[in-house]
Design a protein around this motif. Sequence first.
Motif, PDB file in Angstrom:
ATOM      1  N   LYS A 338       7.247 -37.162  16.614  1.00 16.31           N
ATOM      2  CA  LYS A 338       6.551 -35.966  17.093  1.00 16.31           C
ATOM      3  C   LYS A 338       5.350 -35.633  16.214  1.00 16.31           C
ATOM      4  O   LYS A 338       4.288 -35.248  16.712  1.00 16.31           O
ATOM      5  CB  LYS A 338       7.516 -34.784  17.142  1.00 16.31           C
ATOM      6  N   SER A 342       1.390 -35.685  17.371  1.00 21.65           N
ATOM      7  CA  SER A 342       0.482 -34.553  17.200  1.00 21.65           C
ATOM      8  C   SER A 342      -0.762 -34.943  16.411  1.00 21.65           C
ATOM      9  O   SER A 342      -1.873 -34.492  16.709  1.00 21.65           O
ATOM     10  CB  SER A 342       1.223 -33.413  16.496  1.00 21.65           C
ATOM     11  N   ARG A 345      -3.176 -36.652  18.633  1.00 23.39           N
ATOM     12  CA  ARG A 345      -3.889 -35.698  19.495  1.00 23.39           C
ATOM     13  C   ARG A 345      -5.015 -35.007  18.736  1.00 23.39           C
ATOM     14  O   ARG A 345      -6.119 -34.832  19.268  1.00 23.39           O
ATOM     15  CB  ARG A 345      -2.918 -34.653  20.041  1.00 23.39           C
ATOM     16  N   HIS A 346      -4.752 -34.603  17.482  1.00 25.89           N
ATOM     17  CA  HIS A 346      -5.769 -33.885  16.707  1.00 25.89           C
ATOM     18  C   HIS A 346      -6.859 -34.817  16.174  1.00 25.89           C
ATOM     19  O   HIS A 346      -7.998 -34.382  15.987  1.00 25.89           O
ATOM     20  CB  HIS A 346      -5.107 -33.152  15.536  1.00 25.89           C
ATOM     21  N   LEU A 361      -8.089 -31.108   9.166  1.00 24.49           N
ATOM     22  CA  LEU A 361      -6.726 -30.885   9.647  1.00 24.49           C
ATOM     23  C   LEU A 361      -5.876 -30.394   8.482  1.00 24.49           C
ATOM     24  O   LEU A 361      -5.998 -30.890   7.364  1.00 24.49           O
ATOM     25  CB  LEU A 361      -6.149 -32.184  10.220  1.00 24.49           C
ATOM     26  N   ASP A 365      -1.667 -26.697  11.294  1.00 26.03           N
ATOM     27  CA  ASP A 365      -2.069 -27.095  12.651  1.00 26.03           C
ATOM     28  C   ASP A 365      -0.981 -27.933  13.318  1.00 26.03           C
ATOM     29  O   ASP A 365      -0.642 -27.716  14.488  1.00 26.03           O
ATOM     30  CB  ASP A 365      -3.378 -27.886  12.588  1.00 26.03           C
ATOM     31  N   ILE A 366      -0.428 -28.885  12.596  1.00 28.97           N
ATOM     32  CA  ILE A 366       0.633 -29.733  13.148  1.00 28.97           C
ATOM     33  C   ILE A 366       1.917 -28.921  13.329  1.00 28.97           C
ATOM     34  O   ILE A 366       2.630 -29.077  14.325  1.00 28.97           O
ATOM     35  CB  ILE A 366       0.879 -30.951  12.246  1.00 28.97           C
ATOM     36  N   ASP A 368       2.273 -25.713  13.933  1.00 26.43           N
ATOM     37  CA  ASP A 368       2.164 -24.837  15.104  1.00 26.43           C
ATOM     38  C   ASP A 368       2.216 -25.643  16.405  1.00 26.43           C
ATOM     39  O   ASP A 368       2.732 -25.155  17.421  1.00 26.43           O
ATOM     40  CB  ASP A 368       0.867 -24.034  15.041  1.00 26.43           C
ATOM     41  N   ASP A 369       1.699 -26.858  16.367  1.00 31.37           N
ATOM     42  CA  ASP A 369       1.646 -27.672  17.580  1.00 31.37           C
ATOM     43  C   ASP A 369       3.033 -28.110  18.033  1.00 31.37           C
ATOM     44  O   ASP A 369       3.335 -28.139  19.236  1.00 31.37           O
ATOM     45  CB  ASP A 369       0.746 -28.882  17.340  1.00 31.37           C
ATOM     46  N   ILE A 370       3.901 -28.475  17.081  1.00 29.00           N
ATOM     47  CA  ILE A 370       5.222 -28.994  17.451  1.00 29.00           C
ATOM     48  C   ILE A 370       6.345 -28.014  17.110  1.00 29.00           C
ATOM     49  O   ILE A 370       7.526 -28.380  17.147  1.00 29.00           O
ATOM     50  CB  ILE A 370       5.489 -30.349  16.769  1.00 29.00           C
ATOM     51  N   SER A 371       5.976 -26.772  16.746  1.00 27.72           N
ATOM     52  CA  SER A 371       6.951 -25.702  16.478  1.00 27.72           C
ATOM     53  C   SER A 371       7.928 -26.081  15.372  1.00 27.72           C
ATOM     54  O   SER A 371       9.154 -26.012  15.525  1.00 27.72           O
ATOM     55  CB  SER A 371       7.716 -25.355  17.767  1.00 27.72           C
TER      56      SER A 371
END
Length: 474
Positions: A338, A342, A345-346, A361, A365-366, A368-371
């Motif tokens: 995961k 992410s 993607r970034h 980065l 950021d990562i 928040d993206d994958i909780s």
Amino acid sequence: MALELRQQMKLSQQLVMTPQLQQAIKLLQLSRVELLETVQQEMLENPFLEESYTDESLDQAPSEQRDSLENEAYDRELARDASWEDYLGEFASTPKASQSREMETAEELSPLESRCASKPTLEGHLLWQLRLSTMTDRQKEIGEVIIGNLSSSGYLQASVEEVAEMAGATPEETAAVLEKVQLMDPVGVAARDVRECLMVQIKNLNYDRDPVLVELVQSHLEDLEAKRYKPVLRKFKLDMEDLQEYLAIIKSLDPMPGSSFGGSEPTYVSPDIFVYKVGDDFVITLNDSGLPQLTMSTLAELDMSGASESERDYFNDKSRSAAWLIKSLYQRQRTLYKVTESIVRHQREFFEKGVTHLAPLILKDIADDISMHESTISRITTNKYVATPHGVFELKFFFNSGLELADGTQVGSESVKALIKKFIADEDPKNPLSDERLGEMLKEKLNVTIARRTVAKYRTALDIPSSSRRKKQF
């Protein structure tokens, strides 16, 4: 007020990390090699863990048919080997005298490490020469103390007086032995500074007959290193061609004679994840090769109704530990996938075009993206490597600060470093680029305003010397 003992009831709440949770957190930050060692150790200690071997072509067949297929395959292999050995006769690869050892188990064979020669160390190389020398036993004892106080570069880390005190000898005896040790291979070892090291090599080559060369080494090494040639040319009344000959002699000497015996072996990295480009998308594949596929042993199905309490406790503890380890390994691989997904993607521009397009980065950021929590992202990206179309990188590499562009957007600091490295690689050696000029070129290329001291900081981080030291005289 009298003192007395009382009983009170108190309700409190606290967070306690169980051993299972600590193990799961530890597995997140282990590298691939460390994870393999941990899993193998757990398999040795826990009887409820075993490695599963699956073969789809055989698993789908009934048990009787599977056994017959295995036997037929073994018979065919044995017949093919036997016919080939009969055809070769006496020229077979396996002599008849050694055919009785064909069924010898792998544990009985000598390991590969025992058949490989170890790399010689500086201390061992010098002690070997010391013991073969014509020195007296007393001098050899002093020589062993000298060799024992050498750094990895071959320099003596103690004074003559300190060595003499450790060896129980006089400074004069120690100095005499030190001169003999300095002439051992590699010549110049056991020197106390660079000048002494180079002078020992110069004397050994009989170059000390030239007073100019001796003076250059003893008094002008800093000027030569900083390329301040004009004062040297005026002092010795030389032209640039003569000075270049002296520089060639000095460059042929070894200022760190023990570096070739450093003992540092190359470290090979096995990527944890592969990222491939298929069409317009990127495919992420976990590298599971070499990692055992764990499963619960059939021992977990035993009936423990007639066992003692201690046996039942051991049974329950080991079975829970095995189940938790399997779950933790699955969670680790899932989290790693995961996080990498992410990052792709970034940092899609990086995977498309290369290092110069690396975007700013941060861990948040990562997360928040994958909780997930930032600490989990930090642990899972430690000592993990990903193979990309542009090379193998550590996952931490993709996290970098940003520089503000004129249009309000940002560019990653690693992209700026990559451009600085490219500009310096393409520069004219006779006229190297200054930090100020590099800043101007970055502004033209990226439209970013960057201070000269920031350029110098990035250049130092890349281990690139200043323009004055990069300048070459022809």
